[in-house]
Design a protein around this motif. Structure first.
Motif, short mmCIF file in Angstrom:
data_model
loop_
_atom_site.label_atom_id
_atom_site.label_comp_id
_atom_site.label_asym_id
_atom_site.label_seq_id
_atom_site.Cartn_x
_atom_site.Cartn_y
_atom_site.Cartn_z
N PRO A 1 20.68 14.53 -6.11
CA PRO A 1 20.95 15.98 -6.06
C PRO A 1 19.79 16.74 -5.44
CG PRO A 1 20.23 15.37 -8.26
CD PRO A 1 20.28 14.09 -7.46
N VAL A 2 19.46 16.37 -4.22
CA VAL A 2 18.23 16.84 -3.61
C VAL A 2 18.22 18.34 -3.38
CG1 VAL A 2 19.07 16.26 -1.28
CG2 VAL A 2 16.61 16.49 -1.69
N ASN A 3 19.35 18.92 -3.02
CA ASN A 3 19.37 20.36 -2.78
C ASN A 3 19.15 21.15 -4.07
OD1 ASN A 3 19.99 21.19 0.10
ND2 ASN A 3 21.48 19.57 -0.20
N GLU A 4 19.77 20.72 -5.15
CA GLU A 4 19.59 21.43 -6.42
C GLU A 4 18.15 21.29 -6.91
OE1 GLU A 4 21.64 21.78 -10.83
OE2 GLU A 4 22.75 20.97 -9.13
N ILE A 5 17.59 20.09 -6.79
CA ILE A 5 16.20 19.88 -7.21
C ILE A 5 15.26 20.71 -6.35
CG2 ILE A 5 14.33 18.18 -7.39
CD1 ILE A 5 16.46 16.09 -8.09
N ALA A 6 15.50 20.73 -5.04
CA ALA A 6 14.65 21.51 -4.14
C ALA A 6 14.70 23.00 -4.50
CB ALA A 6 15.08 21.30 -2.69
N MET A 7 15.89 23.51 -4.79
CA MET A 7 16.01 24.91 -5.17
C MET A 7 15.26 25.20 -6.46
SD MET A 7 19.88 26.16 -4.21
CE MET A 7 20.73 24.81 -5.02
N THR A 8 15.35 24.27 -7.41
CA THR A 8 14.65 24.43 -8.68
C THR A 8 13.14 24.48 -8.47
OG1 THR A 8 16.40 23.25 -9.88
CG2 THR A 8 14.27 23.40 -10.97
N HIS A 9 12.67 23.75 -7.47
CA HIS A 9 11.25 23.74 -7.15
C HIS A 9 10.85 24.91 -6.25
CE1 HIS A 9 9.78 19.66 -8.55
NE2 HIS A 9 11.08 19.60 -8.80
N GLY A 10 11.81 25.76 -5.91
CA GLY A 10 11.51 26.91 -5.07
C GLY A 10 11.29 26.55 -3.61
N ILE A 11 11.86 25.42 -3.18
CA ILE A 11 11.67 24.97 -1.80
C ILE A 11 12.83 25.49 -0.94
CG2 ILE A 11 11.60 22.93 -0.30
CD1 ILE A 11 10.28 21.44 -2.63
N ASP A 12 12.49 26.27 0.05
CA ASP A 12 13.50 26.89 0.90
C ASP A 12 13.61 26.12 2.22
OD1 ASP A 12 15.35 28.59 1.98
OD2 ASP A 12 13.88 30.10 2.58
N LYS A 13 14.27 24.97 2.15
CA LYS A 13 14.47 24.14 3.33
C LYS A 13 15.93 23.71 3.40
CE LYS A 13 9.81 22.25 3.99
NZ LYS A 13 9.63 22.74 5.35
N ILE A 14 16.42 23.50 4.61
CA ILE A 14 17.78 22.99 4.78
C ILE A 14 17.73 21.47 4.71
CG2 ILE A 14 19.76 22.80 6.34
CD1 ILE A 14 18.99 25.51 7.51
N ILE A 15 18.43 20.92 3.74
CA ILE A 15 18.47 19.46 3.56
C ILE A 15 19.93 19.01 3.52
CG2 ILE A 15 17.79 17.51 2.12
CD1 ILE A 15 15.60 19.29 0.91
N TYR A 16 20.28 18.14 4.44
CA TYR A 16 21.63 17.59 4.48
C TYR A 16 21.64 16.20 3.86
CZ TYR A 16 22.62 21.35 7.80
OH TYR A 16 22.77 22.58 8.40
N ASN A 17 22.68 15.90 3.08
CA ASN A 17 22.83 14.57 2.47
C ASN A 17 24.07 13.90 3.08
OD1 ASN A 17 23.37 12.33 0.75
ND2 ASN A 17 22.28 13.32 -0.92
N ARG A 18 23.84 12.75 3.69
CA ARG A 18 24.94 12.02 4.31
C ARG A 18 25.03 10.59 3.76
NH1 ARG A 18 26.12 16.41 5.16
NH2 ARG A 18 26.66 17.47 7.11
N GLY A 19 24.77 10.45 2.47
CA GLY A 19 24.94 9.15 1.82
C GLY A 19 26.41 8.85 1.58
N ILE A 20 26.78 7.58 1.63
CA ILE A 20 28.16 7.17 1.36
C ILE A 20 28.13 5.98 0.40
CG2 ILE A 20 30.30 6.22 2.31
CD1 ILE A 20 29.75 7.69 4.89
N GLY A 21 28.70 6.18 -0.78
CA GLY A 21 28.73 5.14 -1.80
C GLY A 21 29.37 3.86 -1.31
N GLY A 22 28.73 2.74 -1.60
CA GLY A 22 29.27 1.44 -1.24
C GLY A 22 28.85 0.95 0.13
N TYR A 23 28.17 1.79 0.90
CA TYR A 23 27.84 1.41 2.28
C TYR A 23 26.77 0.33 2.35
CZ TYR A 23 30.32 4.04 5.87
OH TYR A 23 31.26 4.48 6.76
N THR A 24 26.97 -0.57 3.29
CA THR A 24 25.98 -1.57 3.65
C THR A 24 25.34 -1.15 4.97
OG1 THR A 24 27.60 -2.87 4.87
CG2 THR A 24 27.29 -3.42 2.53
N ILE A 25 24.31 -1.85 5.39
CA ILE A 25 23.67 -1.51 6.67
C ILE A 25 24.63 -1.69 7.84
CG2 ILE A 25 21.70 -1.88 8.19
CD1 ILE A 25 20.13 -2.88 5.80
N PRO A 26 25.42 -2.78 7.92
CA PRO A 26 26.39 -2.88 9.01
C PRO A 26 27.38 -1.72 9.05
CG PRO A 26 26.06 -5.04 8.06
CD PRO A 26 25.35 -4.06 7.17
N GLU A 27 27.77 -1.21 7.88
CA GLU A 27 28.67 -0.06 7.86
C GLU A 27 27.96 1.19 8.40
OE1 GLU A 27 31.90 -0.44 4.35
OE2 GLU A 27 29.84 -0.67 3.66
#
Length: 219
Positions: A44-70
């Protein structure tokens, strides 16, 4: 039933990829990207960053179950479409939990990812995150089959896999981050209170991870 679950899981991955494809049409280029498999998707990087007062744009593109070939087949959606200025990668956890996976396979696949990034995004800062620890005891209590077996494989392979990732970072001139300080017990496994199912972690564990990598986010 097993085939039904497998197909459903694949549909979920495909839907996430399509969702990212559509989201990427409107991203702000040159920002921070977190990418990888479920352990990144659940960060939950965006929520944690906001809690820390960090004003940066952070995109999360993780996909559950993915392997490196995927990931190699989804580099546009997970990385290139965003043209990030900074990338944090956590991929390969699912690979090292498979019996037929070898360290050589892991290194070759990961190197392919990094080679693609180097070619397409030569100016981007890249950070390779250490693989997280596991908790075999918690995994053994899960209803899904072979959970403890997968956790045990990861635990046995963790040190060598992290060493390999560190060496790859050095090879490409990227940064390796050991994000695990404070997550483990005296046995080197994830502290039980942080472990959801032996593999995945609760949000308070990610608070610790965030603190361990905060300086790199702020660079």
């Amino acid at each position: 039933m097993e085939e039904f679950v497998k197909n459903m899981f694949q549909r979920q991955k495909d839907e996430k990829l399509e969702r990212y494809r559509r989201l990427n049409r409107n991203v702000v280029k040159g920002q921070i990207l977190f990418t990888g498999s479920s352990l990144m998707e659940q960060f939950p990087v965006n929520e944690i960053a906001m809690t820390h007062g960090i004003d940066k744009i952070i995109y999360n593109r993780g996909i559950g179950g993915y392997t490196i070939p995927e990931m190699l087949d989804a580099m546009d959606e997970q990385i290139f479409d965003l043209e990030p200025g900074k990338i944090f990668i956590n991929i390969g956890t699912n690979d090292i939990s498979r019996e037929d996976e070898t360290l050589e396979m892991l290194i070759a696949d990961y190197r392919s990812v990094l080679s693609g990034i180097r070619k397409r995004l030569p100016e981007t800062k890249v950070y390779l995150m250490a693989y997280y620890p596991v908790n075999i005891s918690v995994a053994s209590k899960q209803p899904w089959p072979d959970a403890d077996k997968a956790a045990r494989l990861r635990f046995e392979r963790l040190e060598k896999a992290n060493s390999a990732v560190k060496e790859l970072a050095e090879e490409f001139g990227y940064e390796y981050i050991d994000v695990n300080k404070g997550l483990t017990d005296e046995t080197g496994q994830t502290r039980e209170e942080f472990s959801v199912d032996g593999i995945h972690m609760w949000p308070d564990a990610y608070e610790i991870v965030f603190e361990n990598m905060k300086k790199y986010i702020m660079e």
